[in-house]
Design an enzyme around this catalytic site. Sequence first.
Site, mmCIF file in Angstrom:
data_model
loop_
_atom_site.group_PDB
_atom_site.id
_atom_site.type_symbol
_atom_site.label_atom_id
_atom_site.label_comp_id
_atom_site.label_asym_id
_atom_site.label_seq_id
_atom_site.Cartn_x
_atom_site.Cartn_y
_atom_site.Cartn_z
ATOM 1 N N GLU A 188 45.017 -62.241 -3.523
ATOM 2 C CA GLU A 188 45.670 -60.952 -3.793
ATOM 3 C C GLU A 188 47.167 -61.241 -3.866
ATOM 4 O OE1 GLU A 188 44.201 -57.929 -4.152
ATOM 5 O OE2 GLU A 188 42.149 -58.553 -3.748
ATOM 6 N N CYS A 227 53.517 -54.815 -3.115
ATOM 7 C CA CYS A 227 53.034 -55.658 -4.216
ATOM 8 C C CYS A 227 52.876 -54.847 -5.489
ATOM 9 C CB CYS A 227 51.711 -56.313 -3.838
ATOM 10 S SG CYS A 227 50.442 -55.133 -3.379
HETATM 11 P P1 NAD Z 1 53.975 -65.219 1.486
HETATM 12 O O1 NAD Z 1 53.191 -65.832 0.382
HETATM 13 O O2 NAD Z 1 55.287 -65.799 1.811
HETATM 14 O O3 NAD Z 1 53.146 -65.236 2.846
HETATM 15 C C1 NAD Z 1 51.859 -64.663 2.981
HETATM 16 C C2 NAD Z 1 51.121 -65.327 4.114
HETATM 17 O O4 NAD Z 1 50.951 -66.699 3.792
HETATM 18 C C3 NAD Z 1 51.812 -65.299 5.471
HETATM 19 O O5 NAD Z 1 50.867 -64.972 6.469
HETATM 20 C C4 NAD Z 1 52.276 -66.723 5.676
HETATM 21 O O6 NAD Z 1 52.235 -67.113 7.021
HETATM 22 C C5 NAD Z 1 51.251 -67.499 4.905
HETATM 23 N N1 NAD Z 1 51.714 -68.809 4.436
HETATM 24 C C6 NAD Z 1 52.984 -69.244 4.262
HETATM 25 N N2 NAD Z 1 52.982 -70.513 3.803
HETATM 26 C C7 NAD Z 1 51.693 -70.894 3.701
HETATM 27 C C8 NAD Z 1 51.038 -72.086 3.271
HETATM 28 N N3 NAD Z 1 51.717 -73.164 2.852
HETATM 29 N N4 NAD Z 1 49.695 -72.105 3.277
HETATM 30 C C9 NAD Z 1 48.987 -71.027 3.669
HETATM 31 N N5 NAD Z 1 49.543 -69.872 4.074
HETATM 32 C C10 NAD Z 1 50.889 -69.799 4.078
HETATM 33 O O7 NAD Z 1 54.079 -63.683 1.101
HETATM 34 P P2 NAD Z 1 54.899 -62.556 1.869
HETATM 35 O O8 NAD Z 1 56.344 -62.781 1.643
HETATM 36 O O9 NAD Z 1 54.405 -62.409 3.251
HETATM 37 O O10 NAD Z 1 54.435 -61.264 1.052
HETATM 38 C C11 NAD Z 1 55.026 -60.867 -0.124
HETATM 39 C C12 NAD Z 1 54.197 -61.245 -1.325
HETATM 40 O O11 NAD Z 1 52.867 -60.807 -1.151
HETATM 41 C C13 NAD Z 1 54.672 -60.580 -2.599
HETATM 42 O O12 NAD Z 1 54.597 -61.512 -3.655
HETATM 43 C C14 NAD Z 1 53.676 -59.472 -2.812
HETATM 44 O O13 NAD Z 1 53.528 -59.050 -4.137
HETATM 45 C C15 NAD Z 1 52.431 -60.096 -2.295
HETATM 46 N N6 NAD Z 1 51.494 -59.064 -1.897
HETATM 47 C C16 NAD Z 1 50.342 -58.907 -2.593
HETATM 48 C C17 NAD Z 1 49.466 -57.894 -2.239
HETATM 49 C C18 NAD Z 1 48.181 -57.668 -2.969
HETATM 50 O O14 NAD Z 1 47.325 -57.015 -2.404
HETATM 51 N N7 NAD Z 1 48.000 -58.155 -4.180
HETATM 52 C C19 NAD Z 1 49.761 -57.079 -1.172
HETATM 53 C C20 NAD Z 1 50.944 -57.272 -0.480
HETATM 54 C C21 NAD Z 1 51.793 -58.276 -0.843
#
Ligand code: NAD
Length: 476
Positions: A218, A252
């Site tokens: 997502e 998002c």
């Molecule tokens: P992010 O990708 O930085 O982090 C998301 C999660 O991934 C966190 O829990 C983090 O700890 C984990 N993470 C970080 N590095 C990782 C790695 N190397 N391997 C595995 N996991 C890792 O995203 P964010 O800044 O927390 O959220 C914002 C982003 O999320 C935006 O791009 C937004 O559009 C997207 N988003 C999508 C949806 C959806 O439902 N499509 C909903 C909300 C947010």
Amino acid sequence: MAHPDRDELMTMLDRQRNDFMAKRPESLNVRRDRIKRMIGLMKDHGDAFSKAMSADFGNRSWEQSMLTDIAPTISLAKYCLKNLDSWAKPDKRKVQFPLNLLGAKAEVRYEPLGVIGIIAPWNFPVGLAFSPLLQAFAAGNRAMIKPSEFTEKTSQLMKELVEEAFTPEECVVVTGPPEVAQAFSSLPFDHLLFTGSTATGRKVMQAAAENLVPVTLELGGKSPVVLGREADFKRAGERIAMGKMMNAGQICLAPDYMYVPEDKEVEAIGAVSDGVHAMYPKLLENDDYTSVVTDKHFDRLQTLVKDARDKGADVIEINPGDEDFSNTNARKMPLTIIRNPTDDMEVMQDEIFGPVLPVKTYKAVDEAIDYINDHDRPLGLYYFGDNGEEQEQVLGRTISGGVTVNDVIFHVSADDLPFGGVGPSGIGSYHGPEGFRTFSHARAVYTQPKIDIAGMAGLKPPYGDKAAKTIKSMLK
Ligand code: NAD
């Protein structure tokens, strides 16, 4: 605080999987009970969660958190309870001639996969961790959750409350920095659902591929708004302002940029501005308006605006209370409109994820469609207007995860609709019956009758006339 290493995470996973296998098959009542415990947890602690989220963000309105994280999760839980029987029912399938006439039967059983991994982001920290959990439970699975490190207080509360409400065999919450998330994504789950950025999603899919773990991703992207020529601009402006200002644009599905008819640009911007004025007479001294989550995220947004200004954009700040934002550490940012954005500006390259709204113009709506199609497939697409032909032109020629017509974001609020992206905005979906399927294995079950079907149909050697007849009829 010590965080679990990969071996410890593996022990948690083994514990869940062993218990899951030992107790197969579990009744639907066991699943119902887990969902009901989640409802109880959310009802009893929604207030505490909303306060924790506000503390994590700097400010996040209690009402907004209740409306975006707590209530929708309870709504999805109730929806799961209501539909569980029909989702879980085996599907009778057809068996082709002549096997059907000879009494063969076929069905699909939707069975649990085992242990689901859930990685959640910070922007809706409770909803985006617990909504997938509910559908994982509905499908009969166990789950491990890794919430974001940016919302530490909320994640800690989530961990404590899940420990109270569930056994470690049912659900665990693992907190910690990205290294923990990385180790988490390398575990051999039966399915991994990740919500976050496209860049991290790529890493998660790579890690999952090592173990052939199926993923639902997502992700984010630049969700466009297209204002049709005949749209009600006043109404559209208010709705766009609401969607862009909610959670300070850290959604998002937030409308990322807006496409408007060239001769109606001023009217469109005015309508959005009016919407902001009506909802947020002030921003700094207003608990309804959310802060940007960290200094780093705040600085990134300021840089986007500076880059656009340096490259020739016209920057308009919508500051209804005429407040001074230069001398505050509240990380609050007024809605900032970017006129005349060009593709070399950072604001038109990456997902904005904050209260900045570029406005592009078109002479014919086809230009907007072509622009959207020249860029990554977005998570959401929004069309405003009452011209059915134009609406179908926009919907029919573009591709996006989902669509809301005459508003923004709302398609995610319909529990019965699948929610997910397409291409760089995501893989797979949850919510709706699709969510139940995401966390289920569609197991094919074929039952052979007593009579010797293979012999009668000439399927077994030594091959002879019967086989020749069957082949001939199958090739007809
Ligand atoms: P992010 O990708 O930085 O982090 C998301 C999660 O991934 C966190 O829990 C983090 O700890 C984990 N993470 C970080 N590095 C990782 C790695 N190397 N391997 C595995 N996991 C890792 O995203 P964010 O800044 O927390 O959220 C914002 C982003 O999320 C935006 O791009 C937004 O559009 C997207 N988003 C999508 C949806 C959806 O439902 N499509 C909903 C909300 C947010």
